[in-house]
Design a protein around this motif. Structure first.
Motif, mmCIF file in Angstrom:
data_model
loop_
_atom_site.group_PDB
_atom_site.id
_atom_site.type_symbol
_atom_site.label_atom_id
_atom_site.label_comp_id
_atom_site.label_asym_id
_atom_site.label_seq_id
_atom_site.Cartn_x
_atom_site.Cartn_y
_atom_site.Cartn_z
ATOM 1 N N HIS A 57 49.783 35.289 48.981
ATOM 2 C CA HIS A 57 50.660 34.587 47.292
ATOM 3 C C HIS A 57 51.663 35.743 47.467
ATOM 4 C CE1 HIS A 57 49.940 36.778 43.395
ATOM 5 N NE2 HIS A 57 49.120 35.640 43.044
ATOM 6 N N SER A 74 46.838 32.721 42.557
ATOM 7 C CA SER A 74 45.343 33.288 43.137
ATOM 8 C C SER A 74 44.657 31.439 42.738
ATOM 9 C CB SER A 74 44.709 34.309 42.265
ATOM 10 O OG SER A 74 44.691 33.961 41.175
ATOM 11 N N SER A 174 44.815 32.684 35.226
ATOM 12 C CA SER A 174 45.829 33.098 34.701
ATOM 13 C C SER A 174 46.048 31.463 34.247
ATOM 14 C CB SER A 174 47.034 33.648 34.947
ATOM 15 O OG SER A 174 47.222 33.410 36.807
ATOM 16 N N HIS A 272 53.887 37.773 32.619
ATOM 17 C CA HIS A 272 52.608 36.876 33.191
ATOM 18 C C HIS A 272 51.736 37.490 32.136
ATOM 19 C CE1 HIS A 272 49.805 36.543 35.600
ATOM 20 N NE2 HIS A 272 50.237 36.033 36.515
HETATM 21 P P1 13P Z 1 48.011 35.063 39.192
HETATM 22 O O1 13P Z 1 48.299 35.228 40.516
HETATM 23 O O2 13P Z 1 46.446 34.443 39.100
HETATM 24 O O3 13P Z 1 49.152 34.170 38.791
HETATM 25 O O4 13P Z 1 47.609 36.047 39.600
HETATM 26 C C1 13P Z 1 48.813 37.512 39.283
HETATM 27 C C2 13P Z 1 47.708 39.013 39.547
HETATM 28 O O5 13P Z 1 48.504 39.449 39.769
HETATM 29 C C3 13P Z 1 47.645 38.746 41.331
HETATM 30 O O6 13P Z 1 47.280 39.677 41.469
#
Ligand code: 13P
Ligand code: SF4
Length: 391
Positions: A57, A74, A174, A272
Motif C-alpha cells: 500500500h 486499497s 475512496s 484525501h
Molecule cells: P485508499 O487506499 O483507498 O486511498 O485509502 C486510504 C487509507 O486510509 C488506507 O488505509
C-alpha cells in the motif's frame, strides 16, 4: 533566539533549526535496520520467485515498498491480488482489513500473509459487528430498516463486509464511493444508506458528489441508544453515517489550511476524502491516494502544493518531484502507526519463513464470512467503471 514563523516545512528541503522541525543530520547516517536485511529480503524473494506476490500500500515505509511487486491504494491492491491466481503466497504489506480482502478475492489454494499481525486499522476497529447488528435492530424498531442499504468502506473488517453482503449492501473504496452510493440509492424506494465506518468519506461523497445537504446526513453513535438520534432525525436522514474516522486523516485542520493559503496565494491543496468536511471543502482537489499520486505526477513544474494524506506517501511524492514545492498539511508528523508496523525485519521474517516452507501470520477468513463478504465485494467490482476482476 530568532523565531521562524513556519506553520509547516516543505518536506525534505526546508528546516527550522530554532524549533528543530525538519532538521536533518549532516552526512550519511547508518541505516536504521541491519543492512543485511535488504540483501536477505532480496535473496528470499528471488528463491520464492513466482510463488510469491508482494503487495504494498502507498502508506508503507520506503524500506518495505522497495520490495513490492505492485503498489496501490486499497482498491487497486484488491484487484491486483485477484489478478494473480498463480502466486501461492500473497504477502500483504498493508493493514489487516486489506489482507482479509485479498484472502476473500483470491483462490482457496492461495495463502495471504500479513508480516505483522499488529498492523490493524483504528478506523476499521470503530465498527464492531455486534454494534452494527444492534444498530440494524434499532433501525428496524424505528421502522426504517427496509429502506436502508448498508455500504461499507473497504476499511472495515471482513465480518462488516459480510453484514453488507447479506443485507443487500456493497463495499466501496475512496476511488469509487460516488458510484457505490448511487448504486445503493437505486436499490430501494426512499432509500437511506447506512455508511460504515468512515463518517467523513460518507459525508463528503454524499454532499459534494451526490448533492445531499448536511442536514440529510446524521451521525450514528454506537455508544448511545438509537445512535443518539431522534425518530425525526432518523426519518429525515438519507445518509446515516457511522461515527468512525481515520485517526491520521482526521488530524488535518481547516486552520492550518487557511494559514497556509494566506501565506502562499499560489498554493494548491489536495486531500484525501477521509479528511473532515471543513478541510475537504477548502481544498482545491480531493481524491484517493491513486488520484493524489496522479495529480502530483502530472503537476506543472514550479507549482506549490500542500497534501493532506499519510506522511510516507507525501514524503515519497516530495522526493519524486524536487521541482515542486510540496508541503505536508499538518504541523506535526503523522504517519499511520499501524501501516508503519510492517518494517523490514517483519518482511524478511515472513519471506524467509516461506522459503523454509512455513507460512507465518496467515490471514484466513472463515468460509461463511468469506462467501457473504464476497457478495458485497463482487457487487463493488461489478459497478460501472469499476472494472471486473476474477474472484
Ligand atoms: P485508499 O487506499 O483507498 O486511498 O485509502 C486510504 C487509507 O486510509 C488506507 O488505509
Ligand atoms: Fe486506517 Fe487511517 Fe491508517 Fe488507513 S491511514 S490504515 S484508515 S488508520
Amino acid at each position: 533566539m530568532t523565531t521562524v514563523d513556519l506553520p509547516l516545512l516543505p518536506l525534505g528541503r526546508g528546516t527550522d533549526p530554532d524549533t528543530e522541525r525538519g532538521v536533518e543530520c549532516p552526512g550519511d547516517l547508518p541505516p536504521a535496520s541491519d543492512p543485511s536485511l535488504v540483501e536477505r529480503a532480496r535473496a528470499a524473494k528471488e528463491k520464492l520467485g513466482e510463488r510469491v506476490f508482494v503487495l504494498g500500500h502507498h502508506y508503507q515505509r520506503d524500506e518495505v515498498i522497495q520490495f513490492a511487486d505492485v503498489t496501490g491504494d486499497s482498491f487497486k491492491l484488491a484487484k491486483d491480488a485477484a489478478a494473480r491466481p498463480d502466486a501461492e503466497y500473497i504477502v500483504f504489506c498493508g493493514v489487516h482489513f486489506m489482507a482479509e480482502s485479498a484472502d476473500i478475492l483470491t483462490t482457496d489454494a492461495q495463502q495471504v500473509v500479513l508480516p505483522d499481525l499488529a498492523a490493524g486499522c483504528s478506523m476499521a476497529d470503530m465498527a464492531a459487528l455486534s454494534q452494527v447488528e444492534a444498530a440494524w435492530d434499532a433501525l428496524s424498531a424505528a421502522g426504517v430498516a427496509e429502506h436502508v442499504v448498508p455500504v461499507t468502506y473497504m476499511n472495515s473488517s471482513a465480518d462488516i463486509k459480510a453484514f453488507c453482503g447479506r443485507n443487500g449492501g456493497v463495499v466501496c473504496t475512496s476511488s469509487n464511493a460516488e458510484t457505490a452510493l448511487r448504486w445503493a440509492f437505486d436499490q430501494k424506494d426512499d432509500a437511506k444508506v447506512l455508511f460504515l465506518p468512515d463518517q467523513h468519506l460518507g459525508r463528503n461523497t454524499a454532499v459534494l458528489q451526490l448533492g445531499y445537504s448536511l442536514d440529510e446526513c446524521v451521525v450514528w453513535n454506537p455508544h448511545r441508544p438509537n445512535g443518539g438520534l431522534t425518530q425525526e432525525q432518523i426519518d429525515g436522514a438519507r445518509m446515516i453515517l457511522w461515527q468512525g474516522h481515520c485517526s491520521v486523516h482526521g488530524r488535518f485542520s481547516e486552520d492550518v489550511l487557511d494559514e497556509l493559503r494566506a501565506k502562499d496565494p499560489d498554493l494548491k491543496v489536495i486531500v484525501h476524502p477521509e479528511c473532515k468536511h471543513e478541510v475537504v471543502t477548502r481544498a482545491d482537489m480531493v481524491g484517493s491516494t491513486e488520484f493524489i499520486i496522479k495529480v502530483i505526477e502530472d503537476a506543472e513544474p514550479g507549482t506549490h502544493w500542500a497534501i493532506g494524506t499519510e506522511l510516507n506517501l507525501v514524503k515519497r511524492l516530495a522526493d519524486s518531484r524536487p521541482d515542486l514545492s510540496i508541503s505536508f498539511l499538518d504541523r506535526n508528523v503523522c504517519y499511520c502507526s499501524t501501516m508503519n508496523r510492517i518494517d523490514l525485519p517483519h518482511l524478511v521474517w515472513a519471506l524467509e519463513s516461506l522459503v523454509d516452507g512455513v507460512v507465518v501470520n496467515r490471514i484466513e477468513v472463515d468460509d461463511r464470512t468469506e462467501a457473504e463478504a464476497k457478495v458485497a465485494l463482487d457487487r463493488m467490482l461489478a459497478l460501472p467503471g469499476t472494472g471486473a476482476v476474477r474472484g
